[in-house]
Design a protein around this motif. Structure first.
Motif, short mmCIF file in Angstrom:
data_model
loop_
_atom_site.label_atom_id
_atom_site.label_comp_id
_atom_site.label_asym_id
_atom_site.label_seq_id
_atom_site.Cartn_x
_atom_site.Cartn_y
_atom_site.Cartn_z
N LEU A 261 44.31 28.74 50.34
CA LEU A 261 43.24 28.86 51.33
C LEU A 261 42.76 30.31 51.42
N THR A 262 43.68 31.25 51.35
CA THR A 262 43.31 32.67 51.40
C THR A 262 42.48 33.05 50.17
N LEU A 263 42.88 32.58 49.00
CA LEU A 263 42.12 32.88 47.79
C LEU A 263 40.73 32.23 47.85
N LEU A 264 40.65 31.02 48.39
CA LEU A 264 39.35 30.36 48.53
C LEU A 264 38.45 31.13 49.48
N ALA A 265 39.02 31.56 50.61
CA ALA A 265 38.23 32.26 51.62
C ALA A 265 37.78 33.63 51.13
N ALA A 266 38.75 34.37 50.55
CA ALA A 266 38.45 35.74 50.12
C ALA A 266 37.67 35.77 48.81
N GLY A 267 37.74 34.68 48.05
CA GLY A 267 37.23 34.72 46.69
C GLY A 267 35.79 34.30 46.51
N HIS A 268 35.11 33.87 47.56
CA HIS A 268 33.74 33.45 47.30
C HIS A 268 32.71 34.14 48.19
N GLU A 269 33.03 34.40 49.47
CA GLU A 269 31.98 34.90 50.35
C GLU A 269 31.56 36.33 50.02
N THR A 270 32.54 37.23 49.82
CA THR A 270 32.16 38.62 49.53
C THR A 270 31.42 38.73 48.20
N THR A 271 31.79 37.89 47.23
CA THR A 271 31.07 37.88 45.96
C THR A 271 29.65 37.39 46.15
N ALA A 272 29.47 36.36 46.97
CA ALA A 272 28.12 35.85 47.26
C ALA A 272 27.29 36.90 47.98
N VAL A 273 27.89 37.62 48.91
CA VAL A 273 27.18 38.68 49.64
C VAL A 273 26.72 39.76 48.66
N THR A 274 27.60 40.19 47.76
CA THR A 274 27.25 41.25 46.81
C THR A 274 26.13 40.80 45.88
N LEU A 275 26.18 39.56 45.42
CA LEU A 275 25.12 39.06 44.54
C LEU A 275 23.78 39.01 45.27
N SER A 276 23.78 38.59 46.53
CA SER A 276 22.51 38.55 47.26
C SER A 276 21.96 39.96 47.49
N TRP A 277 22.86 40.93 47.70
CA TRP A 277 22.41 42.32 47.78
C TRP A 277 21.85 42.79 46.43
N ALA A 278 22.46 42.34 45.33
CA ALA A 278 21.97 42.74 44.00
C ALA A 278 20.52 42.29 43.81
N PHE A 279 20.20 41.07 44.19
CA PHE A 279 18.82 40.59 44.04
C PHE A 279 17.88 41.33 44.99
N GLU A 280 18.36 41.61 46.20
CA GLU A 280 17.54 42.38 47.14
C GLU A 280 17.23 43.76 46.58
N ARG A 281 18.21 44.42 45.99
CA ARG A 281 18.01 45.76 45.43
C ARG A 281 17.14 45.71 44.18
N LEU A 282 17.42 44.79 43.26
CA LEU A 282 16.69 44.74 41.99
C LEU A 282 15.21 44.45 42.20
N SER A 283 14.89 43.60 43.17
CA SER A 283 13.48 43.27 43.40
C SER A 283 12.69 44.47 43.91
N ARG A 284 13.38 45.52 44.34
CA ARG A 284 12.72 46.73 44.84
C ARG A 284 12.82 47.89 43.85
N HIS A 285 13.38 47.63 42.68
CA HIS A 285 13.53 48.68 41.66
C HIS A 285 13.13 48.10 40.30
N PRO A 286 11.83 48.04 40.04
CA PRO A 286 11.33 47.35 38.83
C PRO A 286 11.84 47.91 37.52
N ALA A 287 12.02 49.22 37.43
CA ALA A 287 12.49 49.79 36.15
C ALA A 287 13.89 49.30 35.82
N VAL A 288 14.77 49.30 36.83
CA VAL A 288 16.14 48.82 36.61
C VAL A 288 16.12 47.33 36.26
#
Length: 449
Positions: A261-288
């Motif tokens: 349960l700990t691995l399930l809880a810790a293993g998906h949400e923070t990764t999902a958060v980081t990926l959504s930040w990646a798309f937010e950042r990339l859409s504002r930095h066209p060269a990258v």
């Protein structure tokens, strides 16, 4: 500055960093309802460390200096344990989060081989499959938040790789785990009552969800153990069932339930958060973004890896990591922290330290393409004896998800200001969910399916 463990036979005199001139209750309220801004303000006022006195927690020492953070992470689990309260009170005391000292060392040693690079690469196909399944229904030409999609991808990946779940049990866990994690993360800073108070209270609802999870896990364990190919299965559940400590003993059913349960809880949400930040950042930095799309087509990943690291630096999902003094006391720099006091290494402040990261407000993956940085300057997974065990898995997952999406979609750029942060229990995600606009590519590179 020195680092030392205080003589356990003595009673050290506490020497704590300065504290704001506010009543304890006022400090607690400011931390509870605006901890990010509150910590940022105090970090600017105090050069390397400060102390908060919080109700139910006691003294909480914030470390904002990278050298002091390095000293904190140098202590072993006999001297520094996990901060209290923490998610182990809700996820299970027999998980790695809840264990201390020798038990923590032994459990980590038992789990570590399953997270080696060679083992986790076996999961690459599952990650790509789940990404393709999710993005097939993305709307073209209209803005949508990526966080829900990233949550579904990372949850499905971890359910398949950790539990080998499928069919009705997979569907049940898809419903139970997100609800459990969302509720538990909001309750973790509150004391656990001796009684749940019934199913209409938050703790009662959590208990119902926990029972549903345990029933699913019982069925999965029975299916795994009945599999004629049990000895060759690669999912984490099978590996835990086969694992043995050095004395030959196996994990108990409670150990497995709490750990999974700990691995399930810790293993998906923070990764999902980081990926959504990646798309937010990339859409504002066209060269990258353009360079990363070209790299994905060319089967490279050097820039993609640097971009992931820069997203984690500039938008850490968890802005701090906590420890608690278990020994009689420890020296950290000029301070003497007594037994029972808590330490919070302020990751967000260290990641924006201009001495380590020039122009820290600028999103610049190039900073991670040159010489390697000091280990104490980049801390998205914490550090020391309690550093996140699944960091290599998370990195692999983010890399494959980004590569797959860039090969199948063109992401439109925007001049809108960056999204603000929003607290989701413990993690900080984009307030609008990392919104992007995509268009399906006319032709997908041969072999990129």
């Amino acid at each position: 500055m020195s680092v030392a463990v205080i003589d356990r036979m003595s009673a050290p005199v506490a020497v704590l960093p300065p504290t704001p001139r506010m009543p304890s209750l006022a400090q607690g309220l400011a931390f509870a309802f605006g901890r990010r801004r509150f910590v940022q303000r105090l970090a600017k006022r105090h050069d390397s460390a400060f102390t908060l006195h919080l109700p139910l927690v006691g003294p909480l020492v914030f470390i904002t200096d990278p050298q002091l953070a390095k000293q904190v992470f140098a202590f072993g689990p006999d001297d520094l344990g996990n901060v209290q309260p923490n998610l182990s009170e809700l996820l299970g005391s027999r998980s790695l989060l809840g264990l201390e000292g020798a038990e923590h060392r032994e459990r980590r040693k038992l789990l570590a081989p399953s997270f080696h690079g060679r083992k986790i690469r076996d999961y690459s196909q599952i990650i790509e499959e789940e990404t393709l399944r999710e993005i097939a229904g993305w709307p073209a030409g209209e803005a949508f938040p990526t966080f829900p999609s990233m949550t579904r991808i990372t949850l499905n990946v971890i359910l398949r790789t950790l539990l080998g779940a499928q069919g009705d049990d997979l569907d049940e866990l898809r419903r139970v785990i997100p609800s459990f994690v969302a509720l538990a993360s909001r309750l973790t800073t509150l004391p656990v009552p001796p009684r749940t108070g019934g199913r209409f209270t938050p703790w009662g609802r959590l208990a119902v969800l926990r029972d549903q999870y345990e029933a699913c896990l019982d069925r999965l364990i029975a299916a795994v153990q009945a599999d004629p190919d049990f000895d060759n299965r690669s999912d984490m559940l099978s590996r835990l069932l086969r694992s043995r400590y050095e004395d030959g003993s196996a994990l108990s059913r409670k150990d497995i339930g709490d750990e999974m349960l700990t691995l399930l809880a810790a293993g998906h949400e923070t990764t999902a958060v980081t990926l959504s930040w990646a798309f937010e950042r990339l859409s504002r930095h066209p060269a990258v973004l353009a360079a990363m799309a070209d790299e994905a087509d060319a089967d490279g990943n050097r820039l993609r890896q640097a971009t992931i690291r820069e997203v984690q630096r500039s938008r850490p999902a968890l802005p701090m990591v906590g420890r608690r003094v278990r020994s009689a006391g420890v020296d950290v720099g000029d301070w003497v922290l007594p037994q029972g006091s808590s330490i919070a290494v302020a990751i967000a402040q260290i990641h924006t330290d201009p001495r380590l990261h020039p122009n820290p407000e600028r999103f610049d993956p190039q900073r991670f393409l040159g010489d390697s940085m000091p280990s104490n300057s980049w801390l998205p997974y914490g550090g020391g004896a309690r550093r996140c065990l699944g960091s290599a898995f998370a990195n692999l997952e983010m890399d494959i998800v980004l590569r797959t999406i860039l090969r199948h979609y063109t992401i439109e750029t925007t001049t809108l200001p960056g999204e603000k942060t929003n607290s989701r229990g413990l993690a900080f995600r984009p307030r609008d969910g990392g919104r992007i606009v995509v268009r399906r590519r006319a032709a997908v590179r041969q072999g990129a399916q």
